[in-house]
Motif scaffolding. Structure first.
Motif, PDB file in Angstrom:
ATOM      1  N   ILE A 303      -2.133  -3.617   7.005  1.00  0.00           N
ATOM      2  CA  ILE A 303      -1.778  -2.579   5.671  1.00  0.00           C
ATOM      3  C   ILE A 303      -3.275  -2.190   5.447  1.00  0.00           C
ATOM      4  CG2 ILE A 303      -1.166  -2.567   3.459  1.00  0.00           C
ATOM      5  CD1 ILE A 303       1.207  -4.400   4.454  1.00  0.00           C
ATOM      6  N   LEU A 304      -3.963  -3.181   5.257  1.00  0.00           N
ATOM      7  CA  LEU A 304      -5.471  -3.071   4.651  1.00  0.00           C
ATOM      8  C   LEU A 304      -6.164  -1.950   5.491  1.00  0.00           C
ATOM      9  CD1 LEU A 304      -7.607  -3.751   2.566  1.00  0.00           C
ATOM     10  CD2 LEU A 304      -8.132  -5.864   3.912  1.00  0.00           C
ATOM     11  N   ASN A 305      -6.285  -2.239   6.896  1.00  0.00           N
ATOM     12  CA  ASN A 305      -7.222  -1.298   7.601  1.00  0.00           C
ATOM     13  C   ASN A 305      -7.406  -0.095   7.725  1.00  0.00           C
ATOM     14  OD1 ASN A 305      -7.886  -0.515  10.392  1.00  0.00           O
ATOM     15  ND2 ASN A 305      -9.508  -2.187  10.301  1.00  0.00           N
ATOM     16  N   PRO A 306      -6.147   0.685   7.869  1.00  0.00           N
ATOM     17  CA  PRO A 306      -6.053   1.928   7.775  1.00  0.00           C
ATOM     18  C   PRO A 306      -6.492   2.825   6.529  1.00  0.00           C
ATOM     19  CG  PRO A 306      -4.233   1.194   9.007  1.00  0.00           C
ATOM     20  CD  PRO A 306      -4.882  -0.071   8.366  1.00  0.00           C
ATOM     21  N   THR A 307      -6.047   2.012   5.440  1.00  0.00           N
ATOM     22  CA  THR A 307      -6.457   2.422   4.087  1.00  0.00           C
ATOM     23  C   THR A 307      -8.057   2.334   3.698  1.00  0.00           C
ATOM     24  OG1 THR A 307      -4.542   1.680   3.345  1.00  0.00           O
ATOM     25  CG2 THR A 307      -5.920   2.187   1.711  1.00  0.00           C
ATOM     26  N   SER A 313     -14.070   7.420   4.367  1.00  0.00           N
ATOM     27  CA  SER A 313     -14.097   8.678   4.916  1.00  0.00           C
ATOM     28  C   SER A 313     -14.050   9.638   3.844  1.00  0.00           C
ATOM     29  CB  SER A 313     -13.264   9.099   6.000  1.00  0.00           C
ATOM     30  OG  SER A 313     -11.960   9.056   5.633  1.00  0.00           O
ATOM     31  N   GLY A 314     -13.199   9.158   2.812  1.00  0.00           N
ATOM     32  CA  GLY A 314     -12.752  10.275   1.709  1.00  0.00           C
ATOM     33  C   GLY A 314     -13.207   9.883   0.193  1.00  0.00           C
ATOM     34  N   LYS A 315     -13.865   9.014   0.024  1.00  0.00           N
ATOM     35  CA  LYS A 315     -14.080   8.336  -1.449  1.00  0.00           C
ATOM     36  C   LYS A 315     -14.622   9.423  -2.143  1.00  0.00           C
ATOM     37  CE  LYS A 315     -17.728   5.257   0.319  1.00  0.00           C
ATOM     38  NZ  LYS A 315     -18.143   3.928   0.486  1.00  0.00           N
ATOM     39  N   ALA A 323      -9.699   7.068  -5.361  1.00  0.00           N
ATOM     40  CA  ALA A 323     -10.900   6.509  -4.904  1.00  0.00           C
ATOM     41  C   ALA A 323     -11.137   5.046  -5.607  1.00  0.00           C
ATOM     42  CB  ALA A 323     -12.065   7.438  -4.841  1.00  0.00           C
ATOM     43  N   LYS A 324     -10.595   4.826  -6.492  1.00  0.00           N
ATOM     44  CA  LYS A 324     -10.907   3.674  -7.386  1.00  0.00           C
ATOM     45  C   LYS A 324     -10.745   2.437  -6.758  1.00  0.00           C
ATOM     46  CE  LYS A 324     -10.037   1.875 -12.145  1.00  0.00           C
ATOM     47  NZ  LYS A 324      -9.189   1.737 -13.237  1.00  0.00           N
ATOM     48  N   PRO A 331      -9.137  -0.626  -2.442  1.00  0.00           N
ATOM     49  CA  PRO A 331      -8.690   0.730  -2.946  1.00  0.00           C
ATOM     50  C   PRO A 331      -7.187   0.649  -3.183  1.00  0.00           C
ATOM     51  CG  PRO A 331      -8.914   0.702  -0.474  1.00  0.00           C
ATOM     52  CD  PRO A 331      -9.432  -0.622  -1.045  1.00  0.00           C
ATOM     53  N   ALA A 332      -6.897  -0.066  -4.411  1.00  0.00           N
ATOM     54  CA  ALA A 332      -5.545  -0.431  -4.855  1.00  0.00           C
ATOM     55  C   ALA A 332      -4.621   0.729  -4.867  1.00  0.00           C
ATOM     56  CB  ALA A 332      -5.708  -1.219  -6.232  1.00  0.00           C
ATOM     57  N   ASN A 333      -5.036   1.837  -5.574  1.00  0.00           N
ATOM     58  CA  ASN A 333      -3.929   3.037  -5.625  1.00  0.00           C
ATOM     59  C   ASN A 333      -3.659   3.447  -4.458  1.00  0.00           C
ATOM     60  OD1 ASN A 333      -3.778   2.543  -8.489  1.00  0.00           O
ATOM     61  ND2 ASN A 333      -5.488   4.001  -9.048  1.00  0.00           N
ATOM     62  N   LEU A 334      -4.837   3.523  -3.417  1.00  0.00           N
ATOM     63  CA  LEU A 334      -4.449   4.375  -2.103  1.00  0.00           C
ATOM     64  C   LEU A 334      -3.432   3.324  -1.455  1.00  0.00           C
ATOM     65  CD1 LEU A 334      -5.504   6.955  -0.808  1.00  0.00           C
ATOM     66  CD2 LEU A 334      -7.313   5.529   0.313  1.00  0.00           C
ATOM     67  N   ILE A 335      -3.579   2.115  -1.369  1.00  0.00           N
ATOM     68  CA  ILE A 335      -2.757   1.015  -0.889  1.00  0.00           C
ATOM     69  C   ILE A 335      -1.373   1.117  -1.355  1.00  0.00           C
ATOM     70  CG2 ILE A 335      -2.216  -1.330  -0.440  1.00  0.00           C
ATOM     71  CD1 ILE A 335      -5.173  -1.898  -0.382  1.00  0.00           C
ATOM     72  N   LEU A 336      -1.195   1.358  -2.638  1.00  0.00           N
ATOM     73  CA  LEU A 336       0.160   1.612  -3.251  1.00  0.00           C
ATOM     74  C   LEU A 336       0.935   3.048  -3.002  1.00  0.00           C
ATOM     75  CD1 LEU A 336      -0.723   0.136  -6.833  1.00  0.00           C
ATOM     76  CD2 LEU A 336       0.582  -0.921  -5.097  1.00  0.00           C
ATOM     77  N   TRP A 337      -0.057   3.954  -2.889  1.00  0.00           N
ATOM     78  CA  TRP A 337       0.487   5.341  -2.540  1.00  0.00           C
ATOM     79  C   TRP A 337       0.968   5.182  -1.216  1.00  0.00           C
ATOM     80  CZ3 TRP A 337       2.632   9.018  -4.650  1.00  0.00           C
ATOM     81  CH2 TRP A 337       2.247   9.508  -6.087  1.00  0.00           C
ATOM     82  N   GLN A 338       0.112   4.509  -0.006  1.00  0.00           N
ATOM     83  CA  GLN A 338       0.565   4.254   1.224  1.00  0.00           C
ATOM     84  C   GLN A 338       2.073   3.339   1.236  1.00  0.00           C
ATOM     85  OE1 GLN A 338      -1.962   2.541   4.842  1.00  0.00           O
ATOM     86  NE2 GLN A 338      -1.015   0.774   3.472  1.00  0.00           N
TER      87      GLN A 338
END
Length: 468
Positions: A303-307, A313-315, A323-324, A331-338
């Motif tokens: 779960i962690l690695n691709p995020t 690459s995109g921060k 990006a936060k 990157p908590a919000n990105l992980i949650l969106w995933q």
């Protein structure tokens, strides 16, 4: 916050994470469907793909340890745009890979609790998969150390124990004079004919070796990466390759299966072993429990690695909210969106009649997008070797011609796999084939669109800063 020296990952921890992330025992029965020639196919897959990728990742990880990750290496070689698109494809490919992995774990749970009828209820399996994924996602937000701890638990109990059981009982069956379910001869080991199906099969075995590049994302959390990475990669490569080849031999000796039995083949193996040795315990249930523990142990890192790769690459291009990072530097919000995206795909897959159909559809959708970042990775390796010849490389392929030859083999294998994925298999319907084509095209368009939005936002932000 960086980990203290005492808390950093060593050779053992890194080896455990890589084995638990890459090695999939479900690949053994899949390989067994072609008979004894699977042994040769495993060796070819290792030579064409696994060994070249391992050497490339070992060199890049030790040369640029503080820049760990596919997208960071691509950024060095080709710039921000290529890095963003590489990270994007790596991230979205897992949106369809996770659901296939999660639906697979529900099969294991059904056998672990001895309630196989659960598999026939697609909505129940989806609910179980959703609960598991969200629990593991929330645990993942606590950082790489949590992933390491889960892998440290999952590998010994969930992977080593099944390997010992399969090897032990499989070779015990061989040496105690039981009849072989498969005929092992020089003629059966050699493929009888070369067709599109056999080449596609080889590509699938290459996919079974994928994942070594993930180790680059945790380079900053590894103690003495220049020494730790090569040792961990070589140890894990030898173990993974050995388990696949020897496990396939032991499996085929005990049982012969057809392609439509691969989802439950390991449990059919356990049933056959139970009969042969008159076991006083339920081997099928033990294997089910072990596989559940193994997948749970690997899931956090997966779960962690691709995020993290996409975040790196995109921060500078992603909206500030995505990006936060949290207190654990995740990157908590990105992980949650995933997690939200995966949940939607899981729910949509519930409308597919059977769990096997859903798994096949999801795997096909993931394969093409998943291999695209490997093209970026290998090309970045070639360019960095040419552009930075004076850079100190603690681990490297000494001869440039050999290095480029090895990279060329890896590139040929990856591009070939992508092209073969586009060829519809015999009997494939338009509804099965359409997602395979439409999915990657849609991902590609969205990736470019998000990149354009990000660059516009970045330019606007610079303009405001200059004005102030």
């Amino acid at each position: 916050m960086k980990l203290s020296e005492k808390k950093k990952l060593g050779i053992l921890a890194l080896t455990i994470i890589s084995i638990n992330t890459i090695l999939g025992l479900k690949n053994i029965p899949f390989a067994a469907t072609v008979g004894p020639s699977a042994i040769l196919f495993w060796i070819i897959a290792a030579l064409l793909y696994f060994i070249p990728m391992s050497l490339i990742v070992a060199e890049l990880s030790t040369t640029y340890p503080d820049q760990g990750g596919v997208t960071a290496w691509v950024s060095r070689a080709f710039g921000e745009k290529a890095s963003f698109l590489c990270g994007w494809f790596y991230w979205v490919a897992n949106f369809t890979y996770y659901p296939s992995l999660l639906l697979g774990i529900t099969v294991n749970i059904a056998y672990a609790i001895n309630q196989q009828q659960v598999i026939n209820n697609t909505w129940l399996t989806t609910l179980i998969a959703l609960v598991i994924f969200w629990v593991m996602t929330l645990l993942t937000l606590r950082g790489t150390q949590m992933s390491g701890k889960l892998a440290a638990i999952g590998t010994p109990l969930g992977l080593i124990v099944p390997v010992i059981l399969i090897f032990g009982f499989g070779f015990a069956s061989i040496f105690t004079g039981h009849h072989s379910a498969t005929e092992f001869t020089a003629s059966t080991i050699m493929p009888t004919h070369l067709s599109l199906d056999t080449v596609m099969f080889l590509s699938t075995l290459m996919f079974a070796f994928s994942g070594m590049e993930m180790l680059g994302t945790i380079a900053e959390d590894v103690n003495k990466p220049q020494k730790t990475f090569p040792k961990a990669i070589w140890i894990s490569s030898a173990i993974i390759g050995g388990v696949y080849i020897l496990g396939t031999i032991a499996f085929q000796f005990v049982i012969k299966i057809s392609p439509n039995q691969t989802a439950t083949a390991l449990y059919l193996f356990a049933d056959q072993i139970t009969q042969q040795f008159h076991l006083p315990f339920n081997l099928t249930q033990i294997l089910g429990i072990c596989f559940v523990i193994s997948i749970l142990g690997a899931l956090s890192f997966l779960i962690l690695n691709p995020t993290i790769i996409f975040h790196q690459s995109g921060k500078s291009l992603l909206p500030r909210t995505l990006a936060k990072t949290n207190k654990a530097n995740m990157p908590a919000n990105l992980i949650l969106w995933q997690a939200v995206g995966v949940s939607i795909i899981l729910l949509l897959s519930s409308f597919v009649p059977t769990i096997s159909d859903a798994l096949n559809m999801l795997i096909l959708m993931a394969t093409l997008a998943f291999f695209i970042p490997y093209v970026y990775l290998i090309c970045a390796y070639i360019k960095l070797r040419k552009r930075d010849p004076q850079t100190v490389r603690p681990f490297q392929i000494k001869n440039n011609k050999i290095a480029y030859f090895i990279a060329g083999i890896g590139l040929f294998s990856v591009v070939g796999t992508i092209l073969l994925t586009l060829v519809p298999a015999t009997g494939t319907t338009i509804t099965q084939y359409a997602p395979l084509i439409i999915g990657p095209i849609l991902f590609f368009v969205l990736g470019f669109w998000f990149y354009k939005l990000g660059t516009k936002g970045k330019a606007k932000k610079k303009g405001l800063n200059k004005a102030s």
